[in-house]
Motif scaffolding. Structure first.
Motif, PDB file in Angstrom:
ATOM      1  N   THR A  30       0.828  -1.209   0.000  1.00 51.23           N
ATOM      2  CA  THR A  30       0.000   0.000   0.000  1.00 51.23           C
ATOM      3  C   THR A  30       0.859   1.254   0.000  1.00 51.23           C
ATOM      4  O   THR A  30       0.542   2.242  -0.673  1.00 51.23           O
ATOM      5  CB  THR A  30      -0.933   0.009   1.228  1.00 51.23           C
ATOM      6  OG1 THR A  30      -1.763  -1.157   1.208  1.00 51.23           O
ATOM      7  CG2 THR A  30      -1.816   1.251   1.237  1.00 51.23           C
ATOM      8  N   VAL A  31       1.951   1.217   0.761  1.00 49.63           N
ATOM      9  CA  VAL A  31       2.837   2.368   0.908  1.00 49.63           C
ATOM     10  C   VAL A  31       4.233   1.964   0.447  1.00 49.63           C
ATOM     11  O   VAL A  31       4.794   0.988   0.946  1.00 49.63           O
ATOM     12  CB  VAL A  31       2.903   2.851   2.369  1.00 49.63           C
ATOM     13  CG1 VAL A  31       3.820   4.066   2.487  1.00 49.63           C
ATOM     14  CG2 VAL A  31       1.512   3.169   2.907  1.00 49.63           C
ATOM     15  N   GLN A  32       4.789   2.721  -0.493  1.00 51.84           N
ATOM     16  CA  GLN A  32       6.150   2.475  -0.979  1.00 51.84           C
ATOM     17  C   GLN A  32       7.028   3.685  -0.686  1.00 51.84           C
ATOM     18  O   GLN A  32       6.650   4.818  -0.969  1.00 51.84           O
ATOM     19  CB  GLN A  32       6.140   2.199  -2.477  1.00 51.84           C
ATOM     20  CG  GLN A  32       5.727   0.785  -2.845  1.00 51.84           C
ATOM     21  CD  GLN A  32       6.839  -0.227  -2.571  1.00 51.84           C
ATOM     22  OE1 GLN A  32       7.938  -0.128  -3.101  1.00 51.84           O
ATOM     23  NE2 GLN A  32       6.533  -1.211  -1.740  1.00 51.84           N
ATOM     24  N   LEU A  33       8.201   3.414  -0.115  1.00 53.99           N
ATOM     25  CA  LEU A  33       9.163   4.464   0.219  1.00 53.99           C
ATOM     26  C   LEU A  33      10.333   4.421  -0.746  1.00 53.99           C
ATOM     27  O   LEU A  33      10.914   3.355  -0.990  1.00 53.99           O
ATOM     28  CB  LEU A  33       9.668   4.271   1.650  1.00 53.99           C
ATOM     29  CG  LEU A  33      10.865   5.136   2.085  1.00 53.99           C
ATOM     30  CD1 LEU A  33      10.504   6.622   2.069  1.00 53.99           C
ATOM     31  CD2 LEU A  33      11.353   4.713   3.471  1.00 53.99           C
ATOM     32  N   VAL A  34      10.696   5.581  -1.292  1.00 54.19           N
ATOM     33  CA  VAL A  34      11.889   5.722  -2.127  1.00 54.19           C
ATOM     34  C   VAL A  34      12.866   6.607  -1.370  1.00 54.19           C
ATOM     35  O   VAL A  34      12.555   7.760  -1.061  1.00 54.19           O
ATOM     36  CB  VAL A  34      11.557   6.334  -3.501  1.00 54.19           C
ATOM     37  CG1 VAL A  34      12.824   6.466  -4.344  1.00 54.19           C
ATOM     38  CG2 VAL A  34      10.528   5.481  -4.232  1.00 54.19           C
ATOM     39  N   GLY A  44      -4.116   8.192  -9.681  1.00 57.83           N
ATOM     40  CA  GLY A  44      -4.628   7.659  -8.426  1.00 57.83           C
ATOM     41  C   GLY A  44      -3.612   7.422  -7.330  1.00 57.83           C
ATOM     42  O   GLY A  44      -3.966   6.904  -6.266  1.00 57.83           O
ATOM     43  N   THR A  45      -2.353   7.783  -7.544  1.00 58.25           N
ATOM     44  CA  THR A  45      -1.335   7.605  -6.509  1.00 58.25           C
ATOM     45  C   THR A  45      -1.239   8.867  -5.652  1.00 58.25           C
ATOM     46  O   THR A  45      -1.108   9.966  -6.170  1.00 58.25           O
ATOM     47  CB  THR A  45       0.050   7.320  -7.138  1.00 58.25           C
ATOM     48  OG1 THR A  45      -0.038   6.157  -7.950  1.00 58.25           O
ATOM     49  CG2 THR A  45       1.100   7.100  -6.062  1.00 58.25           C
ATOM     50  N   THR A  46      -1.319   8.704  -4.348  1.00 62.16           N
ATOM     51  CA  THR A  46      -1.148   9.808  -3.426  1.00 62.16           C
ATOM     52  C   THR A  46       0.343   9.939  -3.116  1.00 62.16           C
ATOM     53  O   THR A  46       0.977   8.968  -2.719  1.00 62.16           O
ATOM     54  CB  THR A  46      -1.947   9.568  -2.133  1.00 62.16           C
ATOM     55  OG1 THR A  46      -3.344   9.523  -2.457  1.00 62.16           O
ATOM     56  CG2 THR A  46      -1.710  10.677  -1.130  1.00 62.16           C
ATOM     57  N   VAL A  85      -0.010   4.910  -1.837  1.00 62.73           N
ATOM     58  CA  VAL A  85       0.755   6.034  -1.313  1.00 62.73           C
ATOM     59  C   VAL A  85       2.224   5.846  -1.688  1.00 62.73           C
ATOM     60  O   VAL A  85       2.816   4.806  -1.386  1.00 62.73           O
ATOM     61  CB  VAL A  85       0.614   6.152   0.215  1.00 62.73           C
ATOM     62  CG1 VAL A  85       1.446   7.320   0.743  1.00 62.73           C
ATOM     63  CG2 VAL A  85      -0.849   6.302   0.619  1.00 62.73           C
ATOM     64  N   LEU A  86       2.806   6.851  -2.322  1.00 61.94           N
ATOM     65  CA  LEU A  86       4.220   6.850  -2.703  1.00 61.94           C
ATOM     66  C   LEU A  86       4.923   7.904  -1.860  1.00 61.94           C
ATOM     67  O   LEU A  86       4.586   9.087  -1.919  1.00 61.94           O
ATOM     68  CB  LEU A  86       4.365   7.163  -4.188  1.00 61.94           C
ATOM     69  CG  LEU A  86       5.789   7.227  -4.756  1.00 61.94           C
ATOM     70  CD1 LEU A  86       6.474   5.868  -4.653  1.00 61.94           C
ATOM     71  CD2 LEU A  86       5.756   7.693  -6.218  1.00 61.94           C
ATOM     72  N   VAL A  87       5.905   7.466  -1.062  1.00 61.80           N
ATOM     73  CA  VAL A  87       6.622   8.354  -0.145  1.00 61.80           C
ATOM     74  C   VAL A  87       8.039   8.550  -0.680  1.00 61.80           C
ATOM     75  O   VAL A  87       8.770   7.573  -0.886  1.00 61.80           O
ATOM     76  CB  VAL A  87       6.664   7.761   1.280  1.00 61.80           C
ATOM     77  CG1 VAL A  87       7.362   8.735   2.233  1.00 61.80           C
ATOM     78  CG2 VAL A  87       5.252   7.455   1.777  1.00 61.80           C
ATOM     79  N   LEU A  88       8.428   9.810  -0.891  1.00 62.61           N
ATOM     80  CA  LEU A  88       9.706  10.131  -1.506  1.00 62.61           C
ATOM     81  C   LEU A  88      10.540  10.990  -0.558  1.00 62.61           C
ATOM     82  O   LEU A  88      10.075  12.029  -0.084  1.00 62.61           O
ATOM     83  CB  LEU A  88       9.490  10.901  -2.814  1.00 62.61           C
ATOM     84  CG  LEU A  88       8.558  10.245  -3.840  1.00 62.61           C
ATOM     85  CD1 LEU A  88       8.279  11.202  -4.995  1.00 62.61           C
ATOM     86  CD2 LEU A  88       9.168   8.958  -4.368  1.00 62.61           C
ATOM     87  N   ASP A  89      11.762  10.557  -0.307  1.00 63.40           N
ATOM     88  CA  ASP A  89      12.665  11.296   0.563  1.00 63.40           C
ATOM     89  C   ASP A  89      13.575  12.182  -0.290  1.00 63.40           C
ATOM     90  O   ASP A  89      14.453  11.677  -1.001  1.00 63.40           O
ATOM     91  CB  ASP A  89      13.511  10.314   1.389  1.00 63.40           C
ATOM     92  CG  ASP A  89      14.359  11.015   2.439  1.00 63.40           C
ATOM     93  OD1 ASP A  89      14.229  12.249   2.585  1.00 63.40           O
ATOM     94  OD2 ASP A  89      15.141  10.329   3.114  1.00 63.40           O
ATOM     95  N   GLU A  90      13.361  13.489  -0.234  1.00 63.82           N
ATOM     96  CA  GLU A  90      14.162  14.474  -0.974  1.00 63.82           C
ATOM     97  C   GLU A  90      14.353  14.069  -2.448  1.00 63.82           C
ATOM     98  O   GLU A  90      15.495  13.960  -2.922  1.00 63.82           O
ATOM     99  CB  GLU A  90      15.531  14.640  -0.301  1.00 63.82           C
ATOM    100  CG  GLU A  90      15.484  15.187   1.108  1.00 63.82           C
ATOM    101  CD  GLU A  90      15.281  16.692   1.170  1.00 63.82           C
ATOM    102  OE1 GLU A  90      15.284  17.335   0.112  1.00 63.82           O
ATOM    103  OE2 GLU A  90      15.104  17.202   2.285  1.00 63.82           O
ATOM    104  N   PRO A  91      13.278  13.855  -3.195  1.00 62.82           N
ATOM    105  CA  PRO A  91      13.439  13.346  -4.561  1.00 62.82           C
ATOM    106  C   PRO A  91      14.100  14.313  -5.518  1.00 62.82           C
ATOM    107  O   PRO A  91      14.665  13.884  -6.536  1.00 62.82           O
ATOM    108  CB  PRO A  91      11.996  13.063  -4.997  1.00 62.82           C
ATOM    109  CG  PRO A  91      11.165  14.016  -4.184  1.00 62.82           C
ATOM    110  CD  PRO A  91      11.865  14.073  -2.847  1.00 62.82           C
TER     111      PRO A  91
END
Length: 293
Positions: free
Chosen positions: A91-95, A199-201, A170-176
């Motif tokens: 559900t949640v992916q972190l980059v 549709g991606t938050t 949900v796509l979570v990006l750290d300082e992309p």
């Protein structure tokens, strides 16, 4: 009332409820934190170094488990057994910020396929997801190229593609945007908007208050006193809250304040969030009414 009943507001796709976390032998990093990731809205996480942004993102993505409180997906608490973690991580992916910490396969396509293959999906489905992710990130032309031969911007895109292939809500990006030149930043922001439209938050951690004002619908400011959340245009105009978070005013807010000090400007008019909006302010003498007002 159940959030899925007719007329009710559905629960957010991801949320932290009263979360407390501290690393072993260290002080608490987060204590009693509440945060909702709202469906279809872009969210910027802002705060000084050491404020807990990385910890918060890892909690959202399942890399850390809270000492107290809970992580929720669509209103349901996450369980930390195998099934619960699988649900959370699909559900949640972190980059992470440095793509070299995330890329490891021989080629771009192999790297992007890793997550879907681990889900046990059929080969045809894996291939479809890889093609979809490569297209979304505009890197189909380097699908067979070794990852170590990519430019930094291409490696950033390849790392994000690997997350997109999991089709997270949900796509979570750290300082992309860190390390990208202006053109690379612009291309990435266009890509993120396209992902949102499908549709991606998207959640982005950044130190750049100007980028947050321009890009985000909502912001979460991590301060020593807790998290402050609100709409970007409103919260990022609060000099007192920004000082508490160790951040400066965005230039658009500062310029708007300067213009208002020199001539009457309707208070309800939103501050300029881009250079184009600022140019319109100046051209109009700063006194036109808010759009739609």
């Amino acid at each position: 009332m159940n959030g899925t009943e007719a007329g009710a507001t559905p629960p957010p796709p991801a949320a932290l409820r009263g979360v407390r976390f501290g690393y072993e032998d260290g002080p608490l990093v987060l204590d009693g934190l509440h945060l909702e990731v709202r469906e279809g809205r872009t969210l910027a996480l802002l705060g000084r170094n050491g404020s807990g942004k990385t910890t918060l993102m890892r909690l959202l993505a399942g890399g850390l488990r809270p000492r107290a409180g809970r992580v929720e997906l669509a209103g349901r608490p996450v369980s930390y057994d195998r099934a619960g973690l699988t649900r959370l991580r699909t559900t949640v992916q972190l980059v992470v910020q440095d793509p070299d910490d995330q890329l490891f396969a021989a080629s771009v396509a192999q790297d992007v396929s890793f997550g879907p293959l681990n889900l046990g999906l059929p080969e045809e489905e894996v291939r479809a997801r890889v093609d979809e992710a490569l297209t979304a990130l505009d890197i189909t032309g380097v699908a067979d190229r070794p990852t170590h031969l990519l430019s930094y911007g291409q490696r950033k895109r390849a790392a994000i593609a690997g997350a997109v292939a999991m089709r997270p809500r949900v796509l979570v990006l750290d300082e992309p945007t860190a390390g990208l030149d202006p053109e690379g930043q612009e291309r990435l922001l266009v890509t993120l908007e396209a992902l949102r439209s499908t549709g991606t938050t998207v959640v982005m951690a950044t130190h750049d208050v100007d980028l947050a004002l321009r890009w985000a619908d909502d912001v979460a400011l991590l301060t020593p006193g807790g998290v402050r959340t609100g709409e970007a245009g409103e919260l990022l105009a609060r000099a007192d809250v920004l000082r508490e978070a160790g951040l400066r005013l965005p230039w658009g807010v500062a310029v708007a304040a300067a213009l208002r000090s020199r001539r009457p400007v309707p208070a309800r008019r939103p501050v300029p969030r881009t250079a184009e909006e600022l140019a319109r302010w100046v051209a109009e003498g700063g006194s036109a009414s808010a759009p739609g007002g």
